[in-house]
Design a protein around this motif. Structure first.
Motif: not given
Length: 367
Positions: A145-146, A149, A230-231, A233
């Motif tokens: 997930h990271e 991002l 952004k979001d 990260y």
């Protein structure tokens, strides 16, 4: 992110503390706190906010009582016990009651001296060490997930670069092009812009030049280095463009840097030491006769901050493992003349490196 995600991070941090021989971790407002529990205080003040993580125990977050409702609504709060302290009380004494009197704790780098000294007065038998010294890789290995991002942030930075190639460079100040970069990053979803380096002509020989009032001229090499969050990260990319047609020497230097960047990227694989990636890039530049003009490390980690471990630098023996994300950004800087830097964010995978920036690395000609 769910509270289960944060619960796994807290458990991972507790295990890492135990392996490092620590009684626990003490985390105050900053990127570590956001990463571990998703809480970002409405303001960072003299009032103590502290997360205590101890192996095998449920983590606890101590906050000013007036901020307790915000803390309890953080996504990761369900994985914690949240307590408030009131003005007039001694928050250090309350925190000390939770801790081991003779324990050694890792403390987040962003901790104010005011708070650490207050805790030392309440718990004089405990010892403390900076988190980057005792657990430098706590946030270094990203999950899928990271990485997604970070890839999205990289794509937004790429879109920014593609757009900025269409703006006018000649006759405008560096600060005006930097403003274009800021605007475009925000238009492409960034909530925070951390830096917009625009180093034209001789200013490009300063790797961290702050965009100033120099007017960009025909014949200038221009180093562009920009990024932010952004979001939650980071993004960070560099490209070097030329106003009008470059000279043979300028093309040569740019090609050397591009070759060094490609060689370092191809060296990325699980198990290779961070310093060896740096050595690969440096070897190319040294062989071309410009070794003394490559004056910084090859790269740095990126995640919830734009600079964090791991660092691709001589002396860093830590091996790369899948999930690590970092920049690869060799450069050549000729004092008083020009500089060149090419930078991508790269993630280490089981089979090698994967770039998270995909814009062309060839020199672009702008007007």
């Amino acid at each position: 992110m769910t509270h289960e995600d944060y619960e796994r991070r807290l458990e991972r941090a507790g295990r890492a503390a135990a392996v490092a021989g620590l009684a626990g971790l003490l985390v105050t407002p900053g990127p570590d706190l956001v990463w571990l529990c998703g809480y970002r205080p409405p303001a960072v003040t003299e009032r103590l906010t502290a997360l205590l993580i101890e192996p095998g125990r449920r983590s606890r977050l101590l906050v000013p009582v007036l901020e307790q409702p915000d803390a309890e609504h953080a996504v990761g709060a369900a994985a914690l016990d949240v307590s408030g302290w009131s003005d007039g009380a001694d928050p250090y004494a309350e925190l000390a009651e939770w801790m081991r009197p003779e324990g050694r704790y890792g403390v987040s780098d962003a901790t104010w001296a005011l708070h650490l000294l207050g805790l030392q007065r309440s718990l004089p038998g405990a010892a403390y060490a900076a988190l980057t010294e005792v657990l430098p890789m706590l946030r270094a290995v990203k999950d899928a997930h990271e990485v997604a991002l970070l890839a999205a942030a990289g794509a937004a930075a790429d879109a920014t670069y593609e757009k900025v190639l269409g703006v006018r460079f000649e006759g405008r100040r560096e600060s005006e092009v930097a403003a274009d970069l800021t605007r475009l990053l925000i238009e492409h979803g960034h909530s925070q812009v951390d830096f917009t380096v625009v180093g034209s002509g001789p200013n490009g020989a300063n790797p961290h030049h702050e965009a100033g009032e120099r007017v960009i001229e025909d014949g200038d090499m221009v180093v562009l280095d920009f990024g932010g969050l952004k979001d939650g990260y980071g993004s960070d990319t560099s490209r070097t463009v030329h106003v009008g047609e470059p000279s043979a020497e300028e093309r040569k230097v740019h090609d050397i840097v591009r070759e060094a960047q490609q060689a370092a990227f191809e060296a990325v694989r699980p198990g290779i030491a961070c310093q060896d990636v740096d050595r690969v890039a440096r070897r190319v530049i040294k062989a071309a006769g410009y070794g003394e003009y490559f004056i910084h490390r090859t790269g740095h980690g990126i995640g919830v901050t734009t600079h964090e471990p791991p660092y691709l630098v001589e002396g860093e023996h830590l091996p790369l493992v899948p999930g690590m994300c970092f920049s690869i950004e060799p450069g050549i800087y000729l004092p008083g003349r020009f500089g060149v830097r090419i930078e991508d964010i790269v993630t280490c995978t089981e089979s090698g490196g994967r770039r998270l920036n995909e814009t062309a690395r060839e020199m672009a000609v702008v007007r």
